[in-house]
Each structure stands twice: as C-alpha cells, then as structure tokens.
Enzyme design. Structure first.
Site, PDB file in Angstrom:
ATOM      1  N   TRP A 331       8.216  -4.351  -5.507  1.00  0.00           N
ATOM      2  CA  TRP A 331       8.130  -5.612  -4.769  1.00  0.00           C
ATOM      3  C   TRP A 331       8.296  -5.470  -3.217  1.00  0.00           C
ATOM      4  O   TRP A 331       7.727  -6.306  -2.693  1.00  0.00           O
ATOM      5  CB  TRP A 331       9.174  -6.893  -5.175  1.00  0.00           C
ATOM      6  N   HIS A 332       9.447  -4.852  -2.815  1.00  0.00           N
ATOM      7  CA  HIS A 332       9.835  -4.903  -1.388  1.00  0.00           C
ATOM      8  C   HIS A 332       9.060  -4.129  -0.711  1.00  0.00           C
ATOM      9  O   HIS A 332       8.716  -4.456   0.538  1.00  0.00           O
ATOM     10  CB  HIS A 332      11.246  -4.351  -1.526  1.00  0.00           C
ATOM     11  N   GLY A 333       8.264  -3.185  -1.270  1.00  0.00           N
ATOM     12  CA  GLY A 333       7.184  -2.306  -0.434  1.00  0.00           C
ATOM     13  C   GLY A 333       6.327  -1.342  -1.058  1.00  0.00           C
ATOM     14  O   GLY A 333       6.785  -0.726  -2.209  1.00  0.00           O
ATOM     15  N   PHE A 479       7.619  -8.419   3.852  1.00  0.00           N
ATOM     16  CA  PHE A 479       7.521  -8.432   2.247  1.00  0.00           C
ATOM     17  C   PHE A 479       6.420  -9.523   1.866  1.00  0.00           C
ATOM     18  O   PHE A 479       6.518  -9.801   0.856  1.00  0.00           O
ATOM     19  CB  PHE A 479       9.067  -8.366   1.789  1.00  0.00           C
TER      20      PHE A 479
END
Length: 479
Positions: A331-333, A479
């Site tokens: 999810w973060h990257g 994000f």
C-alpha cells in the site's frame, strides 16, 4: 495544493470557509464537493478524473446493493465490482510501472516499454507523478461499499453527499483515512459552532507548527546526509541522519493529520485520531496501534478480521498477519523497499504474537522502548531510500562500514541541530500535554489566555517561515 502554503492559508481556506458558513445547510455538501475538486485539481487537474471514477463506481454500486437488499447474489457482484475496479485503478496508476520493470528484469529484455505505456489516454508517469493520495481516496471510497454490503451503514442516495464524503478536502490526499461510517451522520446533519471552530483552529495551527517549524527544520538534515557517499560517512553522521528522518516523518505526518482534523472540526466533522505518541511504544505491535491508526484500522476491519483474525489456529493467525503486513508494505509504495519494510514488521509482530511479546512485558520499560525504536529506525531506512542497495549501504554505514565512529561533520551537525533534536524528543512524547493539564488544574484561565497567545504566535512564526523556506515537502502525498 498543500496546507502549508500561503495560497492555502490566506486565499483558499478563508474564502472556502466564508462561502461554506454563509451557505444554507442544504447546500454545504455541494460547497464541500466543489472546494474538494478545486483543492485536488490545483496541481494535476487531469487526475481528478481518477478520483471521480472511483467515486461513481462506489456510489452506483451502493444504489444497486440497496435495490437488491434481500438478494445476496447481486449485492456480492456489486461488492466485487467495487473492490476490483478500485484496486485496478491503484494497480494501473501506482503499480504498473513497478510490475513492468520486474517483468523486464526477469526476462532479461524489454518486453514492456515503460516509457510508452498508456492508460485511458494518459501516458504512464513515474511513481512520484502518480495521482496524489490515490491510496487514501480509493480505500476511503471502497470502505463505503464494503460496510454497506456488511450492513454496517445505510445507503447514501444523494450523489452530492456521497461525492462530498470522498472529496472532503481536509483529508482527501493524505488522510486520516475517514471511513464512511465515521462521518455518515455528519454528512446529513452537522452543526458548526464557535467552540468547535476555535477547537479546530487550535488543532490546525498546532499541526501547522509541527510540520513547518519542526518537520521541515529537522528534515533538511536527513536530505543532506542521505545524499552523501555512504562509504565515507561516520557512524554518528549516519545515525543523526536517520534520526532526523525518524522525527521528520512523525512531525510531518502527524502534523498533517492534526491539520486535517482541525479543518474537519471547522466544518462540523469529527475525524478519527491518527497518532497516539507512537514513539513511546514498548513493542512493534504497540507502535502500529499508535502510528497511522486509521490505516491499521482499515486493514483490521477489511482484511485481517474477514480472514479470521486470531480466532482460528496459530498457523492461520500467522498467515493472516503475514498477508496484512505484506499488503501494508505494498500500500505504501511500488518498490521492493516497501515490500521488505512491511514484511519486516510482519515478521516481528508475528514473533511478538507467538512469544516475544510476553518477554517484552517482563523487561524494564526503557529496554522495551529501545528495542522498539531500534527496529522502527531500521524500518525508516528501508522506507526512504531509493532501493534495496541504497538501504543496505546506509545500514552498513550505521554499523561502522566506513570505520569512522565520528568526525567533524557529525559534530557540526550535532551542534547545529542539537536544540532541534531536543525539541523533537520532547515533542513526540506526552510531556507537553501533561504539562498543560497540570497547569490547567492550577489556573485554567491563565492557561487558556496564554494558549491563545502561544497559538497565534505559532501561526505567525509558521507563516513567516513559509515565506522564507523553499524546503516544504509533504511526505505522505506520495501515497
């Protein structure tokens, strides 16, 4: 547009609030929608389309679910369409380049031309050019259809009200992740009074000061150290650098969350808290209950619990935690750094769940806190370096790869940023809060009037810094 700019503070915000306050209640959601679209499109207007697509998918999915209230089949189809379409938007705009790069690397040749990728007429852009906040607004919008399917919320039939929920500008691009259930009642009926506005102003200014006066100041050290040649920097320099980022990301993100929560109060909304002094944690599990609380709550509600949580066998619990933390990293990257970062915490939390947590409870609090911060700091190296090679080189420097324990550069940075580090250490604890509470018991009136003066002083000082500063990033906008 970001909150910490003169344009937002002295043009967009006062005009938006003025129009919002003089508009009758029935029209305020329309003002929220229009101001949110303007706010989001300020820098990259083309990407408003992505947000609107996500909004329309979930709105119409909700209407169809409501129409087939007693028929599970159509409701399930609507839920699947909502989840698949939202995740597809994330996949296309955030992860397609990463996937293509890895396919090319495995194949040993360029099977996919990343530079000529094209989606919906939009050429593929590098990761730092992806739609701002796409991970936030897709998760936020998707929470509505999931909760509606589970019977936790009622359908929102008004398209303007639902679009206002998604485009609510205080938290549209960097959270907190406000689920529909958090604001469902306030979308239809909310009250704004002077007490709430005052409370919101104070919360916003404190967040602005955390971002501008602390995060930006200490963050410049991390930017400088990160750009150095890792093979020659001293151990002390490397630790000062990553400690600077440790404080920068906390004051940046928690400051932004405070500003969002304050803005929400000014408009009659009560957003959930996103931070609870995470650097006071005595375990990694506790840290993640205190850091980015709304993201953790989202994954618990929509991934961990549906998989069975910890109600089944130990093996299944381990599997469920592994899935959640892999997805947290993703999810973060779109990079292996983030995947390894999330997986690292997953492994530690699994170990704490199995046996390590009980051992930590028996240790002195200071030892448990040192253990926690050690792994948090290592995690931040993975989080904010270019790739795994850069992360490895930096960690090696932290543990003496250069053979230099300290040098004049490290001592210079220590002298230059020493006071800032002290402010950061105190500021990320509950000491200021407890001090105010103690003084309030002695003289509430003095504390209240002093608080007004200090708050306004922080605002003036913050805006003065903004006029002079060129370094003003918002870390979680990526994000």
């Amino acid at each position: 547009m970001v909150f910490s700019t003169p344009v937002f503070l002295y043009l967009f915000l006062p005009l938006t609030l003025l129009i919002y306050y003089i508009t009758p209640k029935k029209g305020q959601n329309l003002i929220i929608l229009l101001s949110g679209l303007l706010f989001y499109s300020w820098g990259e207007p083309i990407y408003v389309i992505v947000m609107l697509i996500s909004t329309m998918i979930d709105y119409f999915a909700g209407l169809i679910m409501n129409k087939f209230e007693v028929r599970k089949g159509p409701r399930t189809v609507c839920l699947i369409v909502s989840v698949v379409m939202n995740l597809s938007l994330l996949g296309i705009f955030k992860y397609s380049g990463f996937i293509a790069e890895n396919i090319n690397a495995i194949a040993g040749q360029q099977l996919i031309d990343i530079n000529n990728m094209n989606f919906f007429g939009i050429e593929y852009l590098p990761m730092n050019m992806l739609p701002i906040g796409i991970s936030f607004f897709t998760f936020q919008s998707m929470s509505y259809t999931i909760d509606l399917y589970m019977g936790n919320v009622k359908v929102q039939k008004n398209p303007i009200s639902f679009a206002a929920f998604v485009t609510l500008f205080p938290q549209i691009v960097a959270g907190p992740i406000v689920r529909y259930d958090d604001v469902a009642r306030e979308l239809d009926d909310r009250t704004v009074n002077l007490d709430l506005i005052y409370e919101g102003i104070v919360k916003f200014i404190i967040g602005l000061a955390k971002k501008v006066l602390i995060a930006n100041s200490i963050g410049s050290l991390w930017t400088t150290v990160k750009a150095m040649e890792m093979g020659s920097i001293s151990v002390l320099t490397s630790w000062l650098g990553i400690l600077a980022f440790t404080f920068q990301i906390y004051f940046d993100f928690s400051g932004y969350s405070d500003m969002a929560i304050g803005l929400g109060k000014m408009m009659g909304f009560n957003f959930p808290q996103n931070f609870d002094y995470p650097y006071l944690s005595k375990s990694i599990s506790e840290f993640w209950r205190r850091w980015h609380i709304t993201l953790g709550s989202w994954f618990k509600s929509y991934v961990y619990f549906p998989l069975g949580g910890s109600r089944k066998s130990t093996g299944r619990t381990v599997f469920n935690l592994a899935v959640v933390w892999f997805l947290t990293g993703v999810w973060h990257g779109a990079s292996w750094n983030f995947i390894l970062w999330g997986s690292l915490y997953g492994v530690i939390i699994i170990l704490e769940k199995l046996f390590l947590g009980k051992l930590l409870e028996k240790l002195p609090a200071a030892v448990s806190m040192i253990y926690t911060m050690f792994f948090v700091i290592l995690g931040w190296v993975l989080f904010d370096t270019a790739d795994l090679g850069a992360a490895g080189s930096y960690i090696a420097a932290m543990f003496g790869a250069s053979g230099i324990l300290a040098d004049s550069t490290a001592l210079y940075y220590l002298a230059t940023y020493g006071i800032t580090f002290i402010i950061c250490i105190i500021g990320c604890t509950d000491i200021p809060k407890k001090a105010v509470e103690f003084l309030r018991t002695r003289s509430a009136a003095v504390v209240n009037y002093t608080g007004i003066v200090v708050t306004m002083g922080l605002f003036v000082l913050s805006t003065a810094y903004l006029v002079d500063q060129t370094y003003n990033p918002f870390l979680y906008f990526n994000f």
